[in-house]
Design an enzyme around this catalytic site. Structure first.
Site, mmCIF file in Angstrom:
data_model
loop_
_atom_site.group_PDB
_atom_site.id
_atom_site.type_symbol
_atom_site.label_atom_id
_atom_site.label_comp_id
_atom_site.label_asym_id
_atom_site.label_seq_id
_atom_site.Cartn_x
_atom_site.Cartn_y
_atom_site.Cartn_z
ATOM 1 N N ALA A 281 0.859 -1.189 0.000
ATOM 2 C CA ALA A 281 0.000 0.000 0.000
ATOM 3 C C ALA A 281 0.892 1.234 0.000
ATOM 4 O O ALA A 281 2.107 1.152 0.200
ATOM 5 C CB ALA A 281 -0.922 0.004 1.212
ATOM 6 N N LYS A 282 0.286 2.382 -0.211
ATOM 7 C CA LYS A 282 1.013 3.651 -0.123
ATOM 8 C C LYS A 282 -0.009 4.765 0.084
ATOM 9 O O LYS A 282 -1.124 4.713 -0.422
ATOM 10 C CB LYS A 282 1.820 3.914 -1.388
ATOM 11 C CG LYS A 282 2.718 5.144 -1.309
ATOM 12 C CD LYS A 282 3.899 4.947 -0.357
ATOM 13 C CE LYS A 282 4.964 4.073 -0.949
ATOM 14 N NZ LYS A 282 6.182 4.033 -0.112
#
Length: 341
Positions: free
Chosen positions: A72-73
């Protein structure tokens, strides 16, 4: 404040807005054991597409390292050099907007460009999340990333027959990764010919004073390139075209693209950034015989080192592991690629 969810390209993409203003984005690319991991960056210019690319990069990185984590980011739009209260206010609002994902640990954040452990700790606490004692304590993420970038440089230079003291190197970005990399290379007797920040780039073919530059960066941030003397001040795009042996993009995505790939002089590209080479530029570099190492190999050190440090592995053992095992895998990749043309 509004939080919008949508699914695109097998990703969960979340946009946080306040009135007409977009505050930031969170993209979850993959989930393993109910969790996804990835940093929160604070930068003036961020868009959903960039965050989606970075989230996919985390999935690749975890896959390469064999770690059982989803990727994720997150990105919050803001000035990383703004007063602390302004930075924290933006992170607080963003954290509260994604609080259900934080509370259930579907998304577990970390530091990234423009953020520090204290920022992430404040953000998650503001969202009502309970923080365990040892969470958000890893301090050397940028240094460990720089170590894997250096492993790529060292093995690729050996592969093409360049000795480290003969190397001229340009580093795009002089933040946590770029500045640590410059110090590592300086200690290895390589010559740092150019560096850049968001304000521009400086170039001296005889080599920059890394110790002085690092001190200026700690005192003045991105303005270090304005203050530093005994170097030519050049525009950011010019850094990629300098007559250097090795280019290390340690800033944003797609900074090597079809507009500059034909003019790159470096023989080796060892990235510290995620996705610094656009898909369209990759065949151009290949045709020109430039070794462009996969970013998820050369910048995996922050993820790897942080995991090992959390497991109480000593710093010198992490350094040794990266040198032997990541360096060894890069060597094997170069040999396989040479064999297949």
């Amino acid at each position: 404040m509004h939080t919008y969810y949508n699914y695109s390209d097998s990703q969960l993409r979340i946009t946080v807005t306040k009135g007409a203003e977009t505050l930031g984005y969170l993209v979850i690319d993959s989930i393993m054991n109910g969790h996804s991991y990835g940093g929160v960056r604070l930068m003036p210019k961020i868009d959903e597409k960039e965050i989606a690319i970075l989230a996919r990069a985390m999935t690749l990185k975890f896959g390469f390292l064999g770690l059982p984590h989803g990727g994720a980011k997150a990105g919050v739009i803001g000035d990383p050099e703004a007063p602390p209260e302004e930075r924290l206010a933006r992170l607080k609002v963003f954290g509260q907007a994604i609080s259900p994902l934080l509370a259930n640990r579907v998304y577990i954040p970390a530091t990234d460009m423009g953020t520090y452990n204290a920022d992430i700790l404040y953000m998650v606490k503001s969202a009502g999340m309970h923080v365990k004692k040892r969470e958000f304590t890893v301090e050397r993420s940028g240094y460990y990333t720089a170590l894997t970038v250096f492993a790529g440089i060292k093995q690729a230079a050996r592969h093409v027959g360049i000795d480290m003291p003969d190397c001229r190197i340009a580093i795009e970005g002089f933040g946590k990764v770029g500045s640590a990399l410059a110090t590592i290379l300086h200690n290895a007797k390589a010559r740092i010919a150019a560096i850049s920040t968001s304000r521009g780039a400086i170039y001296n073919p005889e080599g920059l004073d890394v110790i002085r530059l690092t001190r200026l960066a700690s005192e003045a941030g991105s303005r270090a390139v304005d203050i530093y003397e005994n170097a030519e001040h050049i525009g950011l795009p010019s850094l990629f075209e300098l007559p250097v042996d090795i280019l290390c993009p340690c800033a944003l995505t797609n900074t090597i693209n079809t507009e500059n790939a034909e003019r790159i002089s470096a023989r080796i590209i060892s990235p510290g950034a995620n996705n610094p080479v656009s898909p369209e530029a990759e065949p151009v570099l290949h045709r020109r015989g430039i070794i462009s190492l996969p970013y998820f190999m050369t910048n995996c050190g922050g993820t790897l080192g942080g995991t090992m440090e959390f497991a109480s592995v000593k710093k010198n053992k992490i350094e040794e592991f990266i040198d032997i095992h990541i360096g060894g895998r890069i060597t094997k990749l170069l040999e396989d690629a040479a064999g297949k043309g």
